[in-house]
Motif scaffolding. Sequence first.
Motif, PDB file in Angstrom:
ATOM      1  N   PRO A 274      36.587  41.635  45.650  1.00  0.00           N
ATOM      2  CA  PRO A 274      36.077  40.511  46.430  1.00  0.00           C
ATOM      3  C   PRO A 274      37.146  39.560  46.957  1.00  0.00           C
ATOM      4  CG  PRO A 274      35.715  40.129  44.093  1.00  0.00           C
ATOM      5  CD  PRO A 274      36.217  41.537  44.223  1.00  0.00           C
ATOM      6  N   ASP A 275      38.367  39.623  46.419  1.00  0.00           N
ATOM      7  CA  ASP A 275      39.409  38.663  46.812  1.00  0.00           C
ATOM      8  C   ASP A 275      40.407  39.203  47.818  1.00  0.00           C
ATOM      9  OD1 ASP A 275      38.341  36.772  44.999  1.00  0.00           O
ATOM     10  OD2 ASP A 275      39.446  37.712  43.357  1.00  0.00           O
ATOM     11  N   ASP A 276      40.249  40.453  48.250  1.00  0.00           N
ATOM     12  CA  ASP A 276      41.262  41.055  49.120  1.00  0.00           C
ATOM     13  C   ASP A 276      41.410  40.310  50.447  1.00  0.00           C
ATOM     14  OD1 ASP A 276      41.829  42.878  47.215  1.00  0.00           O
ATOM     15  OD2 ASP A 276      41.148  44.639  48.315  1.00  0.00           O
ATOM     16  N   TRP A 277      40.297  39.957  51.071  1.00  0.00           N
ATOM     17  CA  TRP A 277      40.391  39.230  52.343  1.00  0.00           C
ATOM     18  C   TRP A 277      41.079  37.882  52.140  1.00  0.00           C
ATOM     19  CZ3 TRP A 277      40.535  40.292  57.203  1.00  0.00           C
ATOM     20  CH2 TRP A 277      39.845  41.394  57.725  1.00  0.00           C
TER      21      TRP A 277
ATOM     22  N   PRO B 127      37.297  33.398  54.357  1.00  0.00           N
ATOM     23  CA  PRO B 127      37.520  34.700  53.691  1.00  0.00           C
ATOM     24  C   PRO B 127      36.276  35.242  53.001  1.00  0.00           C
ATOM     25  CG  PRO B 127      38.451  32.947  52.363  1.00  0.00           C
ATOM     26  CD  PRO B 127      37.995  32.311  53.641  1.00  0.00           C
ATOM     27  N   ARG B 128      35.223  34.422  52.847  1.00  0.00           N
ATOM     28  CA  ARG B 128      34.000  34.869  52.183  1.00  0.00           C
ATOM     29  C   ARG B 128      32.906  35.255  53.169  1.00  0.00           C
ATOM     30  NH1 ARG B 128      36.201  36.055  47.439  1.00  0.00           N
ATOM     31  NH2 ARG B 128      37.546  34.345  46.759  1.00  0.00           N
ATOM     32  N   ALA B 129      33.099  34.980  54.431  1.00  0.00           N
ATOM     33  CA  ALA B 129      32.069  35.280  55.429  1.00  0.00           C
ATOM     34  C   ALA B 129      32.027  36.774  55.714  1.00  0.00           C
ATOM     35  CB  ALA B 129      32.352  34.509  56.713  1.00  0.00           C
ATOM     36  N   GLY B 130      30.878  37.244  56.179  1.00  0.00           N
ATOM     37  CA  GLY B 130      30.760  38.638  56.568  1.00  0.00           C
ATOM     38  C   GLY B 130      29.732  39.387  55.755  1.00  0.00           C
ATOM     39  N   THR B 131      29.930  40.693  55.648  1.00  0.00           N
ATOM     40  CA  THR B 131      28.974  41.580  54.983  1.00  0.00           C
ATOM     41  C   THR B 131      29.595  42.157  53.722  1.00  0.00           C
ATOM     42  OG1 THR B 131      28.069  42.187  57.141  1.00  0.00           O
ATOM     43  CG2 THR B 131      27.478  43.587  55.282  1.00  0.00           C
ATOM     44  N   MET B 132      28.831  42.135  52.631  1.00  0.00           N
ATOM     45  CA  MET B 132      29.330  42.624  51.343  1.00  0.00           C
ATOM     46  C   MET B 132      28.742  44.005  51.042  1.00  0.00           C
ATOM     47  SD  MET B 132      31.301  41.795  48.734  1.00  0.00           S
ATOM     48  CE  MET B 132      31.448  39.993  48.763  1.00  0.00           C
ATOM     49  N   PHE B 133      29.564  44.918  50.554  1.00  0.00           N
ATOM     50  CA  PHE B 133      29.138  46.265  50.173  1.00  0.00           C
ATOM     51  C   PHE B 133      29.498  46.516  48.722  1.00  0.00           C
ATOM     52  CE2 PHE B 133      29.765  46.391  54.730  1.00  0.00           C
ATOM     53  CZ  PHE B 133      28.646  47.067  55.182  1.00  0.00           C
TER      54      PHE B 133
END
Length: 302
Positions: free
Chosen positions: A197-200, A214-220
């Motif tokens: 989860p912290d790569d971005w 860095p937390r926005a977007g789609t999670m898989f």
Amino acid sequence: MEKLPPLNSLRAFEAAARHLSVTAAAEELFVTPGAVSRKVRQLEEFLGTPLFLRGHQQIALTRHGSEYFKSISRALNDMREATSRLGRRVQKQELRIRAYTTFAMRWLIPRLSDFHARHPEIEVSLTTSLEDVDFDREDIDGAIRLGDGLWRGANSYWLVPNVLCPVMSPHLPSPDAPLSVPDDLSRYTLLHSLARPDDWADWLASVGAAGVDPRAGTMFQSSAMAYAAAIQRQGIAMAQLFLVEQDLRSGELVKAFDFLLDRASFTYYLLTPSGRPERPQMTAFRQWILERSVGPGGPPAR
């Protein structure tokens, strides 16, 4: 529990009923016909009912005998198959390995055929999980985990460089204008993996992109799913380069930027339990995977 009938009597009855011949049953069991007959009569006395109609040099099942034969033949066949399966497993030397889904799918499984070719006597049981490994409680020989190389109760062996780079489909539509600087990523959907989860956040911080959430977007659930979404033009994924090498070579993915973040010692390691002797099949796997993974320069200094 109800008392079970004598096993040798069951075997004699099952063989005689299958062949409808005491002589053939005796040949199969390597005993005399008289011994088969005695065992069958012993079973009949135990059950309190005749199982065969006996004629001159021939036998036939009674109604009770036919019903009983169908039931016990299934049970004996199950016992034979279970014994055979266990025998094969004992001969095969089972090896139990746990890994992450993406690492297993994209790196380990494509190379396992080479391990099987070198060690056909070892049967690999590969499972995947995000959970931490506890060798004291779990019956596994080794695990591949992401971390800093320091695990309690485990030996750790550095496997691959962990270099991060954003990747995307070359056909990803541009919201306004093509990407030119990292801050332009704020106009795009970022694709994340629950496993990392912290790569971005780490990569954006390394390039000074303060205008991107860095937390926005789609999670898989896995990185493999994030990479698949990137190939399908759903956004930009933060990739570990060694896991997308084939996609980059084929052109299905391209680097969004050439800025790379090398996480150095924070990478993938093979773990083995330090509290018990290493089994020979684990030693073979450890030597093989280190040969296939660690580059000429070896792991970075820690």
